[in-house]
Design a protein around this motif. Sequence first.
Motif, mmCIF file in Angstrom:
data_model
loop_
_atom_site.group_PDB
_atom_site.id
_atom_site.type_symbol
_atom_site.label_atom_id
_atom_site.label_comp_id
_atom_site.label_asym_id
_atom_site.label_seq_id
_atom_site.Cartn_x
_atom_site.Cartn_y
_atom_site.Cartn_z
ATOM 1 N N PRO A 37 0.832 -1.210 0.000
ATOM 2 C CA PRO A 37 0.000 0.000 0.000
ATOM 3 C C PRO A 37 0.864 1.257 0.000
ATOM 4 N N SER A 38 0.414 2.282 -0.702
ATOM 5 C CA SER A 38 1.159 3.534 -0.728
ATOM 6 C C SER A 38 1.258 4.124 0.670
ATOM 7 N N PRO A 39 2.440 4.580 1.074
ATOM 8 C CA PRO A 39 2.585 5.187 2.404
ATOM 9 C C PRO A 39 2.047 6.616 2.471
ATOM 10 N N VAL A 40 1.646 7.177 1.334
ATOM 11 C CA VAL A 40 1.214 8.583 1.342
ATOM 12 C C VAL A 40 -0.183 8.799 0.777
ATOM 13 N N ALA A 41 -0.736 7.845 0.031
ATOM 14 C CA ALA A 41 -1.996 8.081 -0.676
ATOM 15 C C ALA A 41 -3.153 8.354 0.273
ATOM 16 N N ALA A 42 -3.299 7.552 1.326
ATOM 17 C CA ALA A 42 -4.449 7.701 2.215
ATOM 18 C C ALA A 42 -4.453 9.064 2.908
ATOM 19 N N GLU A 43 -3.283 9.501 3.347
ATOM 20 C CA GLU A 43 -3.217 10.805 4.018
ATOM 21 C C GLU A 43 -3.438 11.947 3.029
ATOM 22 N N MET A 44 -2.913 11.814 1.806
ATOM 23 C CA MET A 44 -3.187 12.825 0.787
ATOM 24 C C MET A 44 -4.682 12.915 0.520
ATOM 25 N N MET A 45 -5.313 11.767 0.319
ATOM 26 C CA MET A 45 -6.738 11.738 0.039
ATOM 27 C C MET A 45 -7.530 12.425 1.143
ATOM 28 N N ALA A 46 -7.197 12.149 2.401
ATOM 29 C CA ALA A 46 -7.914 12.765 3.517
ATOM 30 C C ALA A 46 -7.743 14.284 3.515
ATOM 31 N N ARG A 47 -6.532 14.745 3.231
ATOM 32 C CA ARG A 47 -6.308 16.190 3.173
ATOM 33 C C ARG A 47 -7.084 16.826 2.023
ATOM 34 N N PHE A 48 -7.085 16.181 0.871
ATOM 35 C CA PHE A 48 -7.765 16.768 -0.278
ATOM 36 C C PHE A 48 -9.273 16.837 -0.037
ATOM 37 N N GLN A 49 -9.828 15.788 0.569
ATOM 38 C CA GLN A 49 -11.255 15.835 0.878
ATOM 39 C C GLN A 49 -11.557 16.944 1.884
ATOM 40 N N ARG A 50 -10.716 17.063 2.908
ATOM 41 C CA ARG A 50 -10.923 18.106 3.919
ATOM 42 C C ARG A 50 -10.867 19.497 3.289
ATOM 43 N N ARG A 51 -9.933 19.713 2.387
ATOM 44 C CA ARG A 51 -9.784 21.027 1.763
ATOM 45 C C ARG A 51 -10.929 21.325 0.800
ATOM 46 N N ALA A 52 -11.413 20.298 0.097
ATOM 47 C CA ALA A 52 -12.580 20.500 -0.766
ATOM 48 C C ALA A 52 -13.787 20.900 0.071
ATOM 49 N N THR A 53 -13.941 20.268 1.228
ATOM 50 C CA THR A 53 -15.037 20.621 2.133
ATOM 51 C C THR A 53 -14.874 22.043 2.655
ATOM 52 N N LEU A 54 -13.642 22.419 2.959
ATOM 53 C CA LEU A 54 -13.369 23.783 3.412
ATOM 54 C C LEU A 54 -13.777 24.799 2.338
ATOM 55 N N ILE A 55 -13.423 24.516 1.091
ATOM 56 C CA ILE A 55 -13.798 25.420 -0.002
ATOM 57 C C ILE A 55 -15.311 25.497 -0.133
ATOM 58 N N ARG A 56 -15.975 24.356 -0.046
ATOM 59 C CA ARG A 56 -17.446 24.366 -0.125
ATOM 60 C C ARG A 56 -18.044 25.196 0.994
#
Length: 394
Positions: free
Chosen positions: A286-305
């Motif tokens: 498993p990628s050591p960075v993908a899950a944390e990147m995904m969580a940050r991107f979702q959080r930031r999209a929610t922040l923009i919304r």
Amino acid sequence: MRYAPVTERLAGLGGAKWEIHALARRMQAAGEPVIELTIGEPDVPTPATLMETAHAAMLAGRTGYSNGRGEPALLAALSARYSARRGRPIGKDQIMCLPGTQTTLYAILQTLVSEGDEVLVGDPMYATYEGLIRATGAAVIPVPLRPEAGFRMQPADVAARITPRTRVLFLNSPHNPTGAVLTKDDLTALCHLAAAHDLWVLCDEVYEDLCFPGVTFASPLDLPEFADRVIVASSISKSHAAPGFRSGWCIGPAEFCARLLPLSETMLFGSQPFIADMTAAAISAPSPVAAEMMARFQRRATLIRDRLDGVSGLQVHMPQAGMFALLDIRATGMTGDAFARALLAEAKVATMPGESFGTALAGWLRLSLTQPDDRIAEACTRIAAFAAARRMAA
């Protein structure tokens, strides 16, 4: 002097679409406080373990010529990965390794189409797709991806654009720039349509590992009844934060790969063995960075919304995956290009105008989610103030 026709076909399709990004970089270099929400580069460095693997491989002498199809260990790792994920055997003869998704897609299209053919592709589309298709001499046939359908390609829209010259249905899921993810039912319907008209189905899946929670990734490779016409492409650029290593691949029918091999060898004569070793290690766990990147991107999209949706007529489209959100600015009466240029000049926020991705996103902006949360929040404050001032002036 004379030049090849391909230079005419690609005229205006290079850096022009990234003009605002380039201008923002020049402004930053001059000391201006620009917040850059343009390109989609991972927000973390390549994992140290992967770079150590590449370094060790170089020191071990893995710097010579490579196998034209791909290094044996990487082919074995890809075979194991795709066989497990797609639930059916994927053999080494169904795999080709190339430098990055972009090169892979170029080689695939050069293998499938030529002058006079047509390629159906979703509009909006990633900014380089038009050039990839036009380089072959084939025609780009846009299929509208509609906001009311969640920007997911609809079979009726595809069927309406099929002609005797159509050769390829070019998909991208998870999608850039919209973040839409095609469902298994979507893909089944699209593949049935492709089979009825003897079309290839090509899917760019580079954002597979960045699907948000609750969203299930599906691939046309999940449908074995269409295996003779499906090709997918991907890389470690996004999933492993390694865009500079240029390590990609495609999966398709064995006959297709056999026909692609001479083209690949003509272009590249193999890739770098030390990068192949790194890639094999990367995709075997498993990628050591993908899950944390995904969580940050979702959080930031929610922040923009939360900060922008409904403000001065602005509307935010939430992605299902990837590293971008879309902002509908049509209520301002401005084009995406005009809004983006004025926003950069006056508010020092750099965004990508929707027009860079096709006519369907005229009056939209694409916002990258790769800046830290506080920078995203500050960008939202500036965008809201800019939009309010424009509305008052109108």
